[in-house]
Design a protein around this motif. Structure first.
Motif, mmCIF file in Angstrom:
data_model
loop_
_atom_site.group_PDB
_atom_site.id
_atom_site.type_symbol
_atom_site.label_atom_id
_atom_site.label_comp_id
_atom_site.label_asym_id
_atom_site.label_seq_id
_atom_site.Cartn_x
_atom_site.Cartn_y
_atom_site.Cartn_z
ATOM 1 N N GLN A 168 -21.246 -10.393 1.832
ATOM 2 C CA GLN A 168 -20.431 -10.954 2.913
ATOM 3 C C GLN A 168 -18.981 -11.090 2.472
ATOM 4 O O GLN A 168 -18.689 -11.498 1.343
ATOM 5 N N GLY A 169 -18.064 -10.743 3.366
ATOM 6 C CA GLY A 169 -16.648 -10.857 3.076
ATOM 7 C C GLY A 169 -16.189 -12.305 3.023
ATOM 8 O O GLY A 169 -16.671 -13.160 3.777
ATOM 9 N N ALA A 170 -15.247 -12.586 2.153
ATOM 10 C CA ALA A 170 -14.728 -13.948 2.010
ATOM 11 C C ALA A 170 -13.907 -14.382 3.214
ATOM 12 O O ALA A 170 -13.702 -15.578 3.425
ATOM 13 N N ARG A 171 -13.422 -13.414 4.022
ATOM 14 C CA ARG A 171 -12.658 -13.777 5.223
ATOM 15 C C ARG A 171 -13.238 -13.121 6.475
ATOM 16 O O ARG A 171 -12.520 -12.826 7.425
ATOM 17 N N ASP A 172 -14.536 -12.950 6.494
ATOM 18 C CA ASP A 172 -15.237 -12.401 7.652
ATOM 19 C C ASP A 172 -15.172 -13.405 8.802
ATOM 20 O O ASP A 172 -15.630 -14.540 8.669
ATOM 21 N N THR A 173 -14.623 -12.999 9.951
ATOM 22 C CA THR A 173 -14.483 -13.920 11.083
ATOM 23 C C THR A 173 -15.808 -14.209 11.778
ATOM 24 O O THR A 173 -15.887 -15.100 12.621
#
Length: 227
Positions: A168-173
């Motif tokens: 998972q991305g650290a800045r996934d909206t």
């Protein structure tokens, strides 16, 4: 990758297989709601995993082959996925004993969670799981409702005893790595690999995400093999 068209109850799907030499697992991945399996994260895993003795199958849903712009309803996605998985072993040239890791990105991750038990998966690999849509985040009630709907999906494989790995991305909206960790903190057999600087596409402003995605995939493979 040689594409093979596979009939399903809701139209033809397409499978791209990359075979490894003496494979120790097969990873089958689906795509998101906006395009097919030609995204950087899926293609990167199809490139990198065979060198780790892991075969890969990327699945294009029937709506992609039909030329639609967006995904069809979840039940049709699930029906197509299950139909493809029923014949995936001969397509990939693997034995009935080889463990299968199922997964995908975003909407494809949800499909994998909902059907993991039905298709006989040994572990689940989720890329950019859409925990809460951005449109629901501004309203507390909508946020709670979305979380109440998605949390059971996310944890379904773990309730079946299947190892679950989320990249998972650290800045996934749709849900940051920190949010996913919080939801999965007390879920047995579940883990999160954070991708610094990455958004929902898993493209990062901080680093090349490919090694971390490979790490997540190999963690899922290890879980599928009981290692």
């Amino acid at each position: 990758m040689e594409p093979v068209v596979v009939p399903t109850p809701v139209g033809d799907a397409r499978v791209h297989v990359v075979r490894a030499s003496r494979p120790r697992a097969l990873v089958v991945l689906g795509h998101g709601a906006g395009r097919g399996a030609d995204t950087a994260d899926l293609l990167g895993l199809a490139r990198d995993l065979p060198g780790e003795r892991v075969s890969v199958a990327l699945v294009d849903q029937p709506w992609v082959l039909a030329g639609r712009k967006v995904a069809t309803a979840p039940p049709t996605l699930d029906r197509a996925w299950v139909a493809v998985l029923e014949g995936i072993r001969p397509l990939a040239g693997v034995s009935a004993r080889l463990p299968i890791v199922v997964g995908g990105r975003s909407a494809g991750a949800r499909v994998a969670c909902r059907t993991a038990g039905e298709v006989g998966a040994s572990a689940v690999l989720l890329l950019a799981f859409p925990l809460v849509p951005p449109a629901a985040r501004a309203d507390a009630d909508k946020h709670a409702a979305a979380l109440q709907k998605r949390r059971p999906e996310l944890t379904a494989p773990s309730r079946l005893g299947l190892p679950t790995v989320v990249a998972q991305g650290a800045r996934d909206t749709f849900g940051t790595a920190a949010e996913l960790r919080d939801v999965l903190r007390r879920v047995p057999g579940a883990s999160v690999v954070a991708v610094p600087g990455a958004d929902h596409s898993l493209r990062s402003t901080a680093l090349d995400p490919a090694p971390l995605l490979l790490e997540a995939a190999l963690r899922a493979v290890a879980g599928a093999r009981g290692e």
